[in-house]
Design a protein around this motif. Structure first.
Motif, PDB file in Angstrom:
ATOM      1  N   GLU A 194       1.154  -1.260  -0.510  1.00  0.00           N
ATOM      2  CA  GLU A 194       0.007  -0.472   0.406  1.00  0.00           C
ATOM      3  C   GLU A 194       0.673   1.189   0.322  1.00  0.00           C
ATOM      4  OE1 GLU A 194      -3.867   0.685   1.399  1.00  0.00           O
ATOM      5  OE2 GLU A 194      -2.378   0.957   3.313  1.00  0.00           O
ATOM      6  N   GLY A 195       0.895   2.047  -0.774  1.00  0.00           N
ATOM      7  CA  GLY A 195       1.461   3.598  -1.170  1.00  0.00           C
ATOM      8  C   GLY A 195       1.738   4.036   0.613  1.00  0.00           C
ATOM      9  N   LYS A 196       1.873   5.232   0.868  1.00  0.00           N
ATOM     10  CA  LYS A 196       2.582   5.524   2.270  1.00  0.00           C
ATOM     11  C   LYS A 196       3.070   7.113   1.629  1.00  0.00           C
ATOM     12  CE  LYS A 196       3.368   2.423   5.313  1.00  0.00           C
ATOM     13  NZ  LYS A 196       3.186   1.782   4.446  1.00  0.00           N
ATOM     14  N   ILE A 197       2.703   7.844   3.076  1.00  0.00           N
ATOM     15  CA  ILE A 197       3.624   9.242   2.076  1.00  0.00           C
ATOM     16  C   ILE A 197       4.686   9.517   4.004  1.00  0.00           C
ATOM     17  CG2 ILE A 197       3.602  11.771   2.552  1.00  0.00           C
ATOM     18  CD1 ILE A 197       2.927  10.303  -0.126  1.00  0.00           C
ATOM     19  N   VAL A 198       5.823   9.526   4.462  1.00  0.00           N
ATOM     20  CA  VAL A 198       6.865   9.874   4.739  1.00  0.00           C
ATOM     21  C   VAL A 198       6.908  11.682   5.341  1.00  0.00           C
ATOM     22  CG1 VAL A 198       7.821   7.111   5.880  1.00  0.00           C
ATOM     23  CG2 VAL A 198       8.677   9.162   4.040  1.00  0.00           C
TER      24      VAL A 198
ATOM     25  N   SER B  33      -0.748  11.451  -6.170  1.00  0.00           N
ATOM     26  CA  SER B  33      -1.055  10.261  -8.107  1.00  0.00           C
ATOM     27  C   SER B  33      -0.324   9.038  -7.674  1.00  0.00           C
ATOM     28  CB  SER B  33      -0.327  10.907  -8.794  1.00  0.00           C
ATOM     29  OG  SER B  33      -1.253  10.385 -10.384  1.00  0.00           O
ATOM     30  N   CYS B  34      -1.770   8.111  -7.316  1.00  0.00           N
ATOM     31  CA  CYS B  34      -1.318   6.443  -7.671  1.00  0.00           C
ATOM     32  C   CYS B  34      -1.739   5.638  -8.776  1.00  0.00           C
ATOM     33  CB  CYS B  34      -2.019   5.987  -6.697  1.00  0.00           C
ATOM     34  SG  CYS B  34      -1.755   6.935  -4.463  1.00  0.00           S
ATOM     35  N   GLY B  35      -1.075   4.792  -9.222  1.00  0.00           N
ATOM     36  CA  GLY B  35      -1.387   4.346 -10.505  1.00  0.00           C
ATOM     37  C   GLY B  35      -2.044   3.579 -10.555  1.00  0.00           C
ATOM     38  N   GLY B  36      -1.881   2.354  -9.361  1.00  0.00           N
ATOM     39  CA  GLY B  36      -2.414   0.965  -9.102  1.00  0.00           C
ATOM     40  C   GLY B  36      -1.274  -0.203  -9.408  1.00  0.00           C
ATOM     41  N   ALA B  37      -1.197  -0.752  -8.887  1.00  0.00           N
ATOM     42  CA  ALA B  37      -0.877  -2.081  -9.006  1.00  0.00           C
ATOM     43  C   ALA B  37      -1.099  -2.744 -10.021  1.00  0.00           C
ATOM     44  CB  ALA B  37      -1.129  -3.294  -7.902  1.00  0.00           C
ATOM     45  N   PHE B  38       0.454  -2.824 -10.999  1.00  0.00           N
ATOM     46  CA  PHE B  38       0.257  -3.430 -12.469  1.00  0.00           C
ATOM     47  C   PHE B  38      -0.042  -4.040 -12.100  1.00  0.00           C
ATOM     48  CE2 PHE B  38       3.452  -3.891 -16.563  1.00  0.00           C
ATOM     49  CZ  PHE B  38       2.063  -2.538 -16.992  1.00  0.00           C
ATOM     50  N   HIS B  39      -1.229  -4.557 -13.841  1.00  0.00           N
ATOM     51  CA  HIS B  39      -1.056  -5.766 -14.755  1.00  0.00           C
ATOM     52  C   HIS B  39      -2.868  -6.247 -12.879  1.00  0.00           C
ATOM     53  CE1 HIS B  39       0.265  -6.799 -17.359  1.00  0.00           C
ATOM     54  NE2 HIS B  39       1.599  -6.781 -17.476  1.00  0.00           N
ATOM     55  N   SER B  40      -3.184  -5.697 -11.999  1.00  0.00           N
ATOM     56  CA  SER B  40      -4.407  -5.719 -11.194  1.00  0.00           C
ATOM     57  C   SER B  40      -5.141  -6.022 -11.446  1.00  0.00           C
ATOM     58  CB  SER B  40      -4.135  -5.347  -9.582  1.00  0.00           C
ATOM     59  OG  SER B  40      -5.722  -5.654  -8.854  1.00  0.00           O
ATOM     60  N   GLN B  41      -6.008  -7.438 -11.136  1.00  0.00           N
ATOM     61  CA  GLN B  41      -7.873  -6.902 -12.387  1.00  0.00           C
ATOM     62  C   GLN B  41      -8.896  -5.914 -11.486  1.00  0.00           C
ATOM     63  OE1 GLN B  41      -8.869 -10.569 -11.329  1.00  0.00           O
ATOM     64  NE2 GLN B  41      -8.406 -11.950 -13.081  1.00  0.00           N
ATOM     65  N   ASN B  42      -8.167  -5.412 -10.183  1.00  0.00           N
ATOM     66  CA  ASN B  42      -8.731  -4.356  -9.767  1.00  0.00           C
ATOM     67  C   ASN B  42      -7.415  -3.107  -9.753  1.00  0.00           C
ATOM     68  OD1 ASN B  42     -10.761  -5.936  -8.553  1.00  0.00           O
ATOM     69  ND2 ASN B  42      -9.485  -6.826  -7.571  1.00  0.00           N
TER      70      ASN B  42
ATOM     71  N   CYS C 172       2.471   4.614  -5.792  1.00  0.00           N
ATOM     72  CA  CYS C 172       1.864   5.890  -6.033  1.00  0.00           C
ATOM     73  C   CYS C 172       3.501   7.127  -5.451  1.00  0.00           C
ATOM     74  CB  CYS C 172       1.455   6.249  -4.046  1.00  0.00           C
ATOM     75  SG  CYS C 172       0.291   5.680  -3.788  1.00  0.00           S
ATOM     76  N   GLN C 173       3.314   8.070  -6.392  1.00  0.00           N
ATOM     77  CA  GLN C 173       4.455   9.007  -6.715  1.00  0.00           C
ATOM     78  C   GLN C 173       4.348  10.567  -6.446  1.00  0.00           C
ATOM     79  OE1 GLN C 173       6.386   7.414 -10.553  1.00  0.00           O
ATOM     80  NE2 GLN C 173       7.552   9.016 -10.255  1.00  0.00           N
ATOM     81  N   GLY C 174       3.860  10.995  -7.963  1.00  0.00           N
ATOM     82  CA  GLY C 174       4.032  12.141  -8.080  1.00  0.00           C
ATOM     83  C   GLY C 174       3.078  12.815  -7.150  1.00  0.00           C
ATOM     84  N   MET C 175       3.205  13.986  -6.718  1.00  0.00           N
ATOM     85  CA  MET C 175       3.050  15.147  -5.392  1.00  0.00           C
ATOM     86  C   MET C 175       2.974  16.405  -6.236  1.00  0.00           C
ATOM     87  SD  MET C 175       4.303  13.556  -2.168  1.00  0.00           S
ATOM     88  CE  MET C 175       5.607  13.239  -1.913  1.00  0.00           C
ATOM     89  N   ASP C 176       1.622  17.507  -5.650  1.00  0.00           N
ATOM     90  CA  ASP C 176       2.067  18.243  -5.147  1.00  0.00           C
ATOM     91  C   ASP C 176       1.663  19.053  -4.264  1.00  0.00           C
ATOM     92  OD1 ASP C 176       2.422  21.117  -6.842  1.00  0.00           O
ATOM     93  OD2 ASP C 176       0.186  21.331  -7.683  1.00  0.00           O
ATOM     94  N   TYR C 177       1.536  20.230  -3.687  1.00  0.00           N
ATOM     95  CA  TYR C 177       0.901  21.086  -2.261  1.00  0.00           C
ATOM     96  C   TYR C 177       0.311  22.229  -2.450  1.00  0.00           C
ATOM     97  CZ  TYR C 177       1.152  22.684   2.799  1.00  0.00           C
ATOM     98  OH  TYR C 177       1.184  23.462   4.050  1.00  0.00           O
ATOM     99  N   VAL C 178      -0.522  22.103  -1.870  1.00  0.00           N
ATOM    100  CA  VAL C 178      -2.079  23.624  -1.978  1.00  0.00           C
ATOM    101  C   VAL C 178      -0.983  24.259  -0.913  1.00  0.00           C
ATOM    102  CG1 VAL C 178      -3.702  24.743  -2.062  1.00  0.00           C
ATOM    103  CG2 VAL C 178      -3.012  22.868  -3.917  1.00  0.00           C
TER     104      VAL C 178
END
Length: 517
Positions: free
Chosen positions: A328-332, A368-377, A353-359
């Motif tokens: 599962e994605g995380k931010i530290v 931004s999170c792309g989801g597990a690659f090749h996952s049916q979900n 999860c990778q890309g970020m922007d801050y307000v």
């Protein structure tokens, strides 16, 4: 390498490739906060801060000393008049103080009334209040000074300097051959990326994964000013940098070099280094934040890093060595004063999860999170995470599932917050076809509070890259190899396409990223 791994998957499917504390201009800005105020002088001498008058012969009534009303950190109140006839009886008002943390003077006291003839002097005024506690300035990213396009065919790379009005200022500012002096080695490799935020000093910084280096480019003179090797080099796959001071920077090292004999050079962490000399000064281990997945060893894979609410937020991609199993994605959240992780945020239900922007205005972090690659979900595991960085500890406010983006995974590499001119909570993201690698990319505007999304444009498969914006204007790189363009969108209100231009007509390389520097 993270970026080339994704490209290899696409190509194998037959898709079109694409994807000092007083800083000068371009240095970090800081939230204004006053320091401590000094205490007032308890009794002013003659002629100083409400001094008494001179002596004289005639008798009269006493002259009252003026009470100076210094605020917190204010100056002393007015002193009483000296004894004697004909003197000015009252001292002047005390010098107004400045309340610590509030840049507004408190009101000084009024002067004492004129003394009568022959009276004795008034008593000295009391001192001003003590100053408030000093408040340290908060770390913030520097203001952007311009826009740059990174153009690449994943073999060679060039930079083009763009105008904030949506035009080309300098094509092929530097490229892979710049400074090579006839050498066959590329000064800039084909596996590069721009930092997530502008950096100190106003230079364009290239994070070069294949060369394991930071390259600094003067955008006015279009020359490489220096290249600094990142500790651990290319085998650690560096992906992002946050330059905190002239002597300190964080670089995310995405890959674990299992052959490294020195743990300091192994990667899968944040390396602390001097951005001038390249010397390693420390590292921040993140293994404790790796997800637990049965049958797999998950690597935390620190990816992007940005300054947010005075700290540094780092996205953890959470994938095993073979890119087969995802955590599962995380931010530290790292405190740069101590180089310690002070918080972690699980991006529940989201993966890759990778890309970020801050307000900054609302202390909102978008991920931004792309989801597990090749996952049916995968669409259910993909989307935009909205994190409240103002909470203590920071917390996940909501997730906008990729189901809202036409049920197609969101590109994991970037997300952009860009409200319309009237304000609001609008962002932009792109979706990809991760099943067939043939369907068009789609550009979406979305509301990160309401969770709604609207498609506004499309491009060929895996061609719409990381975008940047200024008030009223969005610049989207389209890396179509036959007609590469920077596409422009009027986003002052309802987004709509306007025109476009070629970012590097000199080399013909397609634009992969547009970013502020």
């Amino acid at each position: 390498m993270r970026r080339l791994f994704g490209l290899a998957v696409i190509l194998s499917a037959g898709a079109v490739a694409g994807c000092t504390d007083s800083p000068p201009t371009g240095q970090p800005s800081f939230d204004a906060a006053a320091g401590s105020g000094g205490g007032g002088t308890s009794a002013a001498s003659a002629g100083t801060n409400g001094g008494g008058g001179t002596s004289a012969a005639s008798a009269g009534t006493n002259g009252g000393g003026g009470s100076g009303g210094g605020g917190s950190g204010g100056g002393g109140s007015g002193g009483g008049a000296l004894a004697g006839a004909g003197g000015v009886a009252g001292g002047g008002a005390g010098h107004p103080g400045i309340d610590a943390g509030v840049d507004a003077p408190s009101v000084g006291g009024t002067s004492g009334a004129a003394g009568g003839v022959g009276g004795t002097g008034g008593s000295a005024g009391t001192g001003g209040g003590s100053g408030g506690a000093a408040v340290a300035p908060q770390l913030a990213p520097p203001a952007a000074t311009g826009l740059v396009a990174l153009n690449s065919d994943f073999s060679v790379t060039s930079l083009s300097i763009l105008s904030t009005a949506g035009g080309l200022l300098h094509a092929d500012c530097v490229d892979s051959a710049t400074g090579s002096n006839g050498s066959s080695s590329k000064t800039i490799s084909g596996n590069t990326q721009l930092p997530s935020q502008p950096q100190r000093g106003g230079a364009v910084v290239i994070v070069d994964s294949d060369n394991g280096a930071l390259t600094f480019v003067d955008p006015v003179q279009c020359k490489i000013t220096r290249q600094i090797s990142i500790p651990g080099g290319a085998k650690t796959d560096p992906l992002d940098v946050v330059i905190l001071s002239d002597a300190k920077a964080y670089v995310t090292r995405y890959t674990k070099n299992l052959a490294a004999t020195d743990p300091a050079l192994a990667g899968n962490d944040i390396v602390v280094m001097n951005p001038i000399t390249g010397a390693r000064t420390g590292q921040i281990g993140l293994d404790a934040y790796a997800s637990i997945v049965p049958g797999a060893t998950i690597l935390v894979r620190p990816d992007k890093a940005i300054i947010a609410n005075g700290k540094v937020a780092v996205s953890l991609n959470e994938v095993d060595a073979g890119y087969a199993h995802y955590g599962e994605g995380k931010i530290v959240v790292v405190d740069p004063a101590t180089d310690q992780v002070v918080a972690s945020v699980a991006l529940t239900g989201l993966y890759d999860c990778q890309g970020m922007d801050y307000v900054a205005a609302t202390k909102t972090l978008l991920v931004s999170c792309g989801g597990a690659f090749h996952s049916q979900n995968q669409p259910l595991e993909s989307g935009i995470a909205v994190v409240d960085m103002g909470a203590s500890p920071p917390s996940l406010t909501r997730s906008i599932s990729a189901v809202a983006f036409d049920d197609r995974p969101v590109n994991f590499s970037w997300v952009l917050a860009l409200p319309p001119s009237a304000g609001g909570t609008r962002g932009f993201a792109v979706t990809n076809d991760t099943t067939n690698f043939t369907d068009p990319d789609a550009l979406f505007a979305f509301d990160y509070v309401l969770g709604t999304a609207t498609k506004i444009a499309s491009g060929d498969a895996y061609t719409l890259g990381r975008s940047a914006g200024v008030p009223g204007l969005l610049l989207v790189p389209d890396a179509n190899f036959s007609t590469p363009l920077i596409k422009l969108f009027d986003v002052s209100a309802s987004p709509h396409a306007t025109t476009g231009f070629t970012s590097d007509p000199v080399t013909g390389l397609p634009p992969q990223e547009v970013a502020a520097y």
